[in-house]
Design an enzyme around this catalytic site. Structure first.
Site, PDB file in Angstrom:
ATOM      1  N   GLU A  53       4.948 -15.855   3.652  1.00 12.72           N
ATOM      2  CA  GLU A  53       4.626 -17.013   2.811  1.00 12.72           C
ATOM      3  C   GLU A  53       5.896 -17.710   2.315  1.00 12.72           C
ATOM      4  OE1 GLU A  53       2.101 -14.121   1.006  1.00 12.72           O
ATOM      5  OE2 GLU A  53       0.576 -15.626   0.591  1.00 12.72           O
ATOM      6  N   HIS A  66      -6.359 -11.619   6.191  1.00 13.23           N
ATOM      7  CA  HIS A  66      -5.182 -11.369   5.343  1.00 13.23           C
ATOM      8  C   HIS A  66      -5.576 -10.247   4.371  1.00 13.23           C
ATOM      9  CE1 HIS A  66      -1.671 -12.688   2.744  1.00 13.23           C
ATOM     10  NE2 HIS A  66      -2.375 -11.908   1.935  1.00 13.23           N
ATOM     11  N   LEU A  67      -5.158  -9.021   4.699  1.00 14.64           N
ATOM     12  CA  LEU A  67      -5.590  -7.857   3.914  1.00 14.64           C
ATOM     13  C   LEU A  67      -4.397  -7.233   3.192  1.00 14.64           C
ATOM     14  CD1 LEU A  67      -7.926  -6.258   6.652  1.00 14.64           C
ATOM     15  CD2 LEU A  67      -8.508  -7.991   4.933  1.00 14.64           C
ATOM     16  N   GLY A  68      -4.133  -7.712   1.989  1.00 13.43           N
ATOM     17  CA  GLY A  68      -3.066  -7.134   1.149  1.00 13.43           C
ATOM     18  C   GLY A  68      -3.697  -6.655  -0.139  1.00 13.43           C
ATOM     19  N   ASN A  69      -2.931  -6.687  -1.247  1.00 13.06           N
ATOM     20  CA  ASN A  69      -3.568  -6.387  -2.535  1.00 13.06           C
ATOM     21  C   ASN A  69      -4.666  -7.400  -2.811  1.00 13.06           C
ATOM     22  OD1 ASN A  69      -2.343  -4.048  -3.606  1.00 13.06           O
ATOM     23  ND2 ASN A  69      -0.457  -5.223  -3.872  1.00 13.06           N
ATOM     24  N   ASP A  97      -4.218   1.341  -4.419  1.00 11.40           N
ATOM     25  CA  ASP A  97      -3.328   1.274  -3.262  1.00 11.40           C
ATOM     26  C   ASP A  97      -3.969   1.964  -2.053  1.00 11.40           C
ATOM     27  OD1 ASP A  97       0.060   1.087  -2.954  1.00 11.40           O
ATOM     28  OD2 ASP A  97      -1.085   2.229  -1.476  1.00 11.40           O
ATOM     29  N   LYS A 105       8.505 -13.755  -7.610  1.00 12.40           N
ATOM     30  CA  LYS A 105       9.188 -13.427  -6.361  1.00 12.40           C
ATOM     31  C   LYS A 105       9.962 -14.669  -5.929  1.00 12.40           C
ATOM     32  CE  LYS A 105       5.677 -10.234  -4.674  1.00 12.40           C
ATOM     33  NZ  LYS A 105       4.421 -10.239  -3.947  1.00 12.40           N
ATOM     34  N   ASN A 115      -0.206  -2.777   8.612  1.00 16.81           N
ATOM     35  CA  ASN A 115       0.335  -1.406   8.643  1.00 16.81           C
ATOM     36  C   ASN A 115      -0.663  -0.277   8.769  1.00 16.81           C
ATOM     37  OD1 ASN A 115       3.104  -2.254   8.115  1.00 16.81           O
ATOM     38  ND2 ASN A 115       2.313  -2.851   6.111  1.00 16.81           N
ATOM     39  N   ARG A 162      -9.731  -6.426  -7.479  1.00 19.96           N
ATOM     40  CA  ARG A 162     -10.787  -7.439  -7.630  1.00 19.96           C
ATOM     41  C   ARG A 162     -12.035  -6.998  -6.879  1.00 19.96           C
ATOM     42  NH1 ARG A 162      -7.120 -12.120  -5.517  1.00 19.96           N
ATOM     43  NH2 ARG A 162      -5.561 -12.241  -7.162  1.00 19.96           N
ATOM     44  N   HIS A 172      -4.854 -18.123  -0.306  1.00 17.21           N
ATOM     45  CA  HIS A 172      -3.988 -17.551   0.747  1.00 17.21           C
ATOM     46  C   HIS A 172      -3.619 -18.599   1.798  1.00 17.21           C
ATOM     47  CE1 HIS A 172      -5.456 -13.212  -0.193  1.00 17.21           C
ATOM     48  NE2 HIS A 172      -4.265 -13.431  -0.734  1.00 17.21           N
ATOM     49  N   ARG A 194      -2.790   3.044   0.720  1.00 20.21           N
ATOM     50  CA  ARG A 194      -2.096   4.251   1.229  1.00 20.21           C
ATOM     51  C   ARG A 194      -2.524   5.500   0.463  1.00 20.21           C
ATOM     52  NH1 ARG A 194       3.624   1.490   1.208  1.00 20.21           N
ATOM     53  NH2 ARG A 194       2.436   0.579  -0.474  1.00 20.21           N
ATOM     54  N   ARG A 233       5.230 -21.857  -4.980  1.00 16.15           N
ATOM     55  CA  ARG A 233       3.853 -21.583  -4.575  1.00 16.15           C
ATOM     56  C   ARG A 233       2.967 -21.897  -5.777  1.00 16.15           C
ATOM     57  NH1 ARG A 233       1.447 -15.710  -2.862  1.00 16.15           N
ATOM     58  NH2 ARG A 233      -0.658 -16.413  -2.384  1.00 16.15           N
TER      59      ARG A 233
HETATM   60  P1  ADP Z   1       0.400  -8.314  -1.918  1.00 13.20           P
HETATM   61  O1  ADP Z   1      -0.969  -8.933  -1.725  1.00 13.20           O
HETATM   62  O2  ADP Z   1       0.657  -7.861  -3.324  1.00 13.20           O
HETATM   63  O3  ADP Z   1       1.523  -9.108  -1.277  1.00 13.20           O
HETATM   64  P2  ADP Z   1       0.734  -6.473   0.307  1.00 13.20           P
HETATM   65  O4  ADP Z   1       0.466  -7.501   1.352  1.00 13.20           O
HETATM   66  O5  ADP Z   1       2.116  -5.908   0.232  1.00 13.20           O
HETATM   67  O6  ADP Z   1       0.289  -6.933  -1.128  1.00 13.20           O
HETATM   68  O7  ADP Z   1      -0.298  -5.268   0.550  1.00 13.20           O
HETATM   69  C1  ADP Z   1      -0.332  -4.158  -0.276  1.00 13.20           C
HETATM   70  C2  ADP Z   1      -1.381  -3.188   0.275  1.00 13.20           C
HETATM   71  O8  ADP Z   1      -0.971  -2.799   1.597  1.00 13.20           O
HETATM   72  C3  ADP Z   1      -1.506  -1.910  -0.542  1.00 13.20           C
HETATM   73  O9  ADP Z   1      -2.878  -1.552  -0.663  1.00 13.20           O
HETATM   74  C4  ADP Z   1      -0.798  -0.888   0.318  1.00 13.20           C
HETATM   75  O10 ADP Z   1      -1.303   0.409   0.147  1.00 13.20           O
HETATM   76  C5  ADP Z   1      -1.146  -1.399   1.697  1.00 13.20           C
HETATM   77  N1  ADP Z   1      -0.279  -0.796   2.710  1.00 13.20           N
HETATM   78  C6  ADP Z   1       1.043  -0.998   2.925  1.00 13.20           C
HETATM   79  N2  ADP Z   1       1.474  -0.176   3.922  1.00 13.20           N
HETATM   80  C7  ADP Z   1       0.395   0.554   4.340  1.00 13.20           C
HETATM   81  C8  ADP Z   1       0.167   1.552   5.327  1.00 13.20           C
HETATM   82  N3  ADP Z   1       1.155   1.999   6.081  1.00 13.20           N
HETATM   83  N4  ADP Z   1      -1.075   2.054   5.455  1.00 13.20           N
HETATM   84  C9  ADP Z   1      -2.080   1.634   4.669  1.00 13.20           C
HETATM   85  N5  ADP Z   1      -1.941   0.681   3.732  1.00 13.20           N
HETATM   86  C10 ADP Z   1      -0.725   0.140   3.568  1.00 13.20           C
END
Ligand code: ADP
Length: 407
Positions: free
Chosen positions: A380, A207-210, A282, A17, A333, A240, A179, A284, A91
């Site tokens: 970031e 911090h809740l992403g992938n 995912d 990225k 989100n 993970r 992170h 979502r 990074r």
């Molecule tokens: P990364 O760690 O790869 O940068 P992100 O911060 O983009 O990832 O987070 C990805 C996660 O966020 C996925 O699980 C995705 O489903 C979730 N996500 C994004 N939008 C929504 C939403 N509207 N509702 C629920 N989960 C969401």
């Protein structure tokens, strides 16, 4: 005066990225993009410019990171020219015990980081390769490493030391935490939007992403964090596992003949939301399916339960809590996930306002909540650009405070 631009590069295990920021009155993002699915037949190169007309997404053939970075450098030369790039900020996942702040990349540093490769074998070698490719093509270009572990160098001894034989600590085995670029951004942003006093208070950042982790922060400094020696630790993530019983590795080795590589692959790529749901990593997808698929429902439930437990544990570590901040894809989100995490935390003074939560508002706590609960969008890339501009003194006399909508 020549305009100054900083290119940020974030190399993942199958993606690169990048973003370009102009250093002016604020850091202004000119474009961002990614090369994804490197090594797969459907690799793609995406760019989002300042205007929609500049956006594109096209298939590319990149069988490895070398080809991907070559493609990126060709595109950069075409798009803005080498001389328009003042510095590159990378990074870097791991700085070990030595690197606790951004540093200009030198041969000595690369040699040091190569020693650390066993700590992050899936990420560090790729990241060093990107820096090396830039150095070969543009030998006079300044490159700065910004470490994901740096933010946590303030962890107290009790949070750092692992309860295993001491000799391993001498080899560098301890809690590092990750992170860090996101947390550094969120700490600055919290102080900007909520004031210095709130920024200095007892805060839990989620911090809740992938990838997902939490950090307990006081006086703006890391006090504890859920990731540990590697980013596999802590809460369950997209693929993970998060924390497990250490005895499991031995059980699987004994009963299934699972070797270290197999275990590593399972806990990093086939566990977490994907492992529990058997369908998707995912959030979502899982929220959509949870009514009809008990596996999806359980995966979401375990995720929320574990995050809730870490919030409880970090509140105890901090001796109380003033602010809880949700961030990254899920944290920013998903009202359902935030709601489920916070349900039952009234005893800590956490009360969510349903409407604000549904609207993904900046403050989602209720009027009577003792703890402020906030959503802050992490950035970031901006943080890397800001650290590079500070490190190189590019920002002297100009405002580099984050401005909403500036990026
Ligand atoms: P990364 O760690 O790869 O940068 P992100 O911060 O983009 O990832 O987070 C990805 C996660 O966020 C996925 O699980 C995705 O489903 C979730 N996500 C994004 N939008 C929504 C939403 N509207 N509702 C629920 N989960 C969401």
């Amino acid at each position: 005066m020549e305009p100054k631009n900083i290119l940020t590069v974030n190399g993942g295990s199958s993606s690169i990225k990048f973003a370009l920021f102009a250093v002016g009155e604020a850091l202004q993002r000119i474009f961002k993009g990614s090369i994804e699915r490197i090594g797969l037949p459907d690799a793609v190169f995406k760019v989002k410019g300042a205007e929609a007309a500049e956006d594109f997404s096209r298939p590319v053939v990149v069988s490895d990171h070398m080809m991907a970075v070559d493609l990126l450098m060709d595109w950069i030369e075409d798009r803005i020219g080498r001389s328009a790039v003042t510095a590159v900020g990378h990074r870097v996942v791991h700085g070990g015990a030595k690197y606790c702040e951004p540093q200009i990349i030198t041969e000595a540093m690369v040699a040091d980081l190569k020693q650390l490769a066993p700590f992050a074998p899936e990420h560090l070698p790729q990241e060093l390769l990107l820096a090396e490719a830039f150095r070969k093509r543009f030998p006079d270009l300044t490159q700065v490493a910004c470490f994901d572990t740096s933010f946590h160098h303030t962890l107290p001894r009790v949070a750092q030391l692992l309860p295993i034989p001491r000799k391993y600590e001498a080899q560098g085995v301890r809690r590092y935490g990750f992170h860090g670029l996101s947390y550094a951004f969120l700490v600055r942003e919290l102080a900007r939007v909520a004031g210095t006093e709130a920024g200095m208070g007892r805060v839990i950042f989620a911090h809740l992403g992938n990838g997902a982790s939490l950090a307990a922060v006081h006086y703006g400094q890391s006090f504890d964090t859920s990731m540990c020696f590697t980013p596999t630790a802590g809460v369950p993530m997209s693929t993970r596992s998060g924390d497990l019983d250490p005895g499991l590795a031995c059980y699987l080795a004994r009963e299934e003949g699972m070797d270290p590589a197999g275990f590593n692959e399972m806990v990093n790529s086939r566990s977490g939301l994907l492992g529990m749901s058997e369908t998707s990593s995912d959030m979502r997808d899982l929220l959509e399916r949870e009514k009809n698929d008990v596996r999806a429902a359980e995966a979401v439930a375990v995720f929320c339960y574990q995050v809730k437990k870490w919030i409880g544990s970090f509140s105890a570590a901090l001796g109380g809590l003033d602010t809880l901040v949700f961030s990254a894809g899920i944290g920013e989100n998903s009202p359902q996930v935030r709601q489920r995490i916070c349900t039952g935390l009234g005893f800590l003074g956490i009360e969510i306002d349903e409407e604000r939560n549904l609207a993904n508002a900046a403050v989602i706590s209720a009027e009577n909540s003792r703890v402020f609960v906030r959503i802050i969008r992490t950035n970031e890339e901006w943080m890397i650009a800001s650290l590079v501009s500070e490190k190189l003194g590019l920002a002297l006399g100009v405002e580099t405070t984050y401005k909403e909508g500036a990026t």
